[in-house]
Design an enzyme around this catalytic site. Structure first.
Site, PDB file in Angstrom:
ATOM      1  N   ASP A   9       0.812  -1.042  -0.196  1.00 45.84           N
ATOM      2  CA  ASP A   9      -0.102   0.059  -0.214  1.00 45.84           C
ATOM      3  C   ASP A   9       0.803   1.103  -0.215  1.00 45.84           C
ATOM      4  OD1 ASP A   9      -2.118  -1.700  -0.102  1.00 45.84           O
ATOM      5  OD2 ASP A   9      -2.853  -0.884   1.950  1.00 45.84           O
ATOM      6  N   ASP A  47      -4.352  -0.723  -2.138  1.00 47.87           N
ATOM      7  CA  ASP A  47      -6.026  -0.224  -1.518  1.00 47.87           C
ATOM      8  C   ASP A  47      -7.144   0.140  -2.374  1.00 47.87           C
ATOM      9  OD1 ASP A  47      -6.755  -0.770   1.241  1.00 47.87           O
ATOM     10  OD2 ASP A  47      -6.777   0.536   1.945  1.00 47.87           O
ATOM     11  N   HIS A  49     -10.974   0.705  -2.616  1.00 47.66           N
ATOM     12  CA  HIS A  49     -11.950   1.091  -2.510  1.00 47.66           C
ATOM     13  C   HIS A  49     -13.490   1.263  -2.897  1.00 47.66           C
ATOM     14  CE1 HIS A  49     -10.674  -0.907   1.795  1.00 47.66           C
ATOM     15  NE2 HIS A  49      -9.808   0.568   1.706  1.00 47.66           N
ATOM     16  N   HIS A  53     -17.728   2.996   1.324  1.00 43.75           N
ATOM     17  CA  HIS A  53     -17.288   1.778   1.545  1.00 43.75           C
ATOM     18  C   HIS A  53     -17.390   1.520   2.440  1.00 43.75           C
ATOM     19  CE1 HIS A  53     -14.080  -1.407   2.566  1.00 43.75           C
ATOM     20  NE2 HIS A  53     -14.531  -1.873   1.933  1.00 43.75           N
ATOM     21  N   HIS A  82     -10.481   7.156   1.647  1.00 45.27           N
ATOM     22  CA  HIS A  82      -9.189   6.781   1.270  1.00 45.27           C
ATOM     23  C   HIS A  82      -9.158   5.596   0.567  1.00 45.27           C
ATOM     24  CE1 HIS A  82      -9.682   3.328   4.281  1.00 45.27           C
ATOM     25  NE2 HIS A  82      -8.239   2.696   3.786  1.00 45.27           N
ATOM     26  N   LYS A 107      -7.517  -4.720  -3.738  1.00 45.12           N
ATOM     27  CA  LYS A 107      -7.537  -5.243  -2.020  1.00 45.12           C
ATOM     28  C   LYS A 107      -8.719  -4.201  -1.511  1.00 45.12           C
ATOM     29  CE  LYS A 107      -3.788  -4.590   1.303  1.00 45.12           C
ATOM     30  NZ  LYS A 107      -4.975  -3.996   1.841  1.00 45.12           N
ATOM     31  N   CYS A 152      -2.040  -2.810   8.313  1.00 42.47           N
ATOM     32  CA  CYS A 152      -1.589  -3.744   6.152  1.00 42.47           C
ATOM     33  C   CYS A 152      -0.789  -4.332   6.495  1.00 42.47           C
ATOM     34  CB  CYS A 152      -2.632  -3.026   4.847  1.00 42.47           C
ATOM     35  SG  CYS A 152      -3.985  -2.321   5.061  1.00 42.47           S
TER      36      CYS A 152
HETATM   37  C1  VGL Z   1      -5.018   0.786   5.198  1.00 45.53           C
HETATM   38  C2  VGL Z   1      -6.288   1.549   6.761  1.00 45.53           C
HETATM   39  C3  VGL Z   1      -7.100   2.002   5.881  1.00 45.53           C
HETATM   40  C4  VGL Z   1      -3.268  -0.026   5.565  1.00 45.53           C
HETATM   41  C5  VGL Z   1      -5.872   0.743   4.942  1.00 45.53           C
HETATM   42  O1  VGL Z   1      -2.734   0.778   4.253  1.00 45.53           O
HETATM   43  O2  VGL Z   1      -2.921   0.122   6.758  1.00 45.53           O
HETATM   44  N1  VGL Z   1      -5.005   0.740   6.856  1.00 45.53           N
HETATM   45  N2  VGL Z   1      -6.399   0.603   4.676  1.00 45.53           N
HETATM   46 ZN    ZN Z   2      -8.364   0.958   3.468  1.00 48.29          ZN
END
Ligand code: VGL
Ligand code: ZN
Length: 200
Positions: A9, A47, A49, A53, A82, A107, A152
């Site tokens: 990410d 990430d 979404h 979401h 986000h 994801k 993550c």
């Molecule tokens: C993440 C919060 C929400 C991450 C992703 O990449 O750690 N944290 N979505």
């Molecule tokens: Zn996320």
């Protein structure tokens, strides 16, 4: 052994100026790019979404970012909007070397389920397909880097260790959100699962 570098990410929204900025999130990018040359395979996670979401605070009346709610699959932190599919915030940071990537795995696209881990959604059962990809390529060892260490990266590393991969998390090439003790808890979870933490 066959080693894969899993880059979690490294997207604009998790870097300074982004919607869910991790302090110094972009500071790890040169080191990550340098590590790519040493890996047999390079995998980037993204990430990804849909708007609205269920992990977004804005999807729940009366809730604010960083509140907790109970989802059918368990407790869930609510986040600022986000990494919305197709947005600038969801793009990889411009300095991240995408050319060297063998696979990009997305994801968090299921509207009703968040997905911290690169292997399973937050219901802990719906697979992303990454395990099959790694196994069919004969990959046994994983080096994990990226954002955020306490969410993550943590979930991905613990799942990978449970699946039987040898996992090394390079702490110097990760950055954490660190809310309500989440960093300490993550280090405990990873260590307990047999993940090796190096580079700190
Ligand atoms: C993440 C919060 C929400 C991450 C992703 O990449 O750690 N944290 N979505
Ligand atoms: Zn996320």
């Amino acid at each position: 052994m066959t080693n894969a570098l899993i880059v979690i990410d490294v997207q604009n929204d998790f870097c300074p100026g982004g919607a869910l900025a991790v302090p110094d999130g972009d500071g790890i990018i040169p080191g990550i790019n340098a590590l790519m040359a040493e890996a047999d395979a390079v995998i980037l996670t993204q990430d990804w979404h849909p708007a609205g979401h269920s992990s977004f605070a804005s999807s729940h009346a009366g809730k604010a970012p960083y509140d907790m709610i109970d989802m059918p699959y368990g407790p869930q932190v609510l986040w600022p909007d986000h990494c919305i599919q197709g947005s600038k915030g969801a793009d990889f940071h411009a300095l991240l070397d995408q050319t060297s990537a063998d696979l990009i795995i997305r994801k968090g696209y299921t509207p009703s389920i968040d997905s911290y881990s690169a292997f399973f959604e937050n219901d802990r059962t719906t697979p992303t397909g990454l395990e099959g990809y790694l196994r069919t390529r004969g990959i046994t060892h994983l080096t994990m880097v990226g954002l955020a260490l306490d969410f993550c990266v943590n979930y991905s590393a613990v799942d990978a260790a449970k699946l039987g991969f040898q996992v090394d998390v390079r702490r110097d090439l990760c950055r954490a959100i660190d809310m309500n003790g989440s960093l300490d808890a993550a280090v405990q979870a990873m260590t307990g699962a047999g993940v090796s933490l190096t580079g700190s």
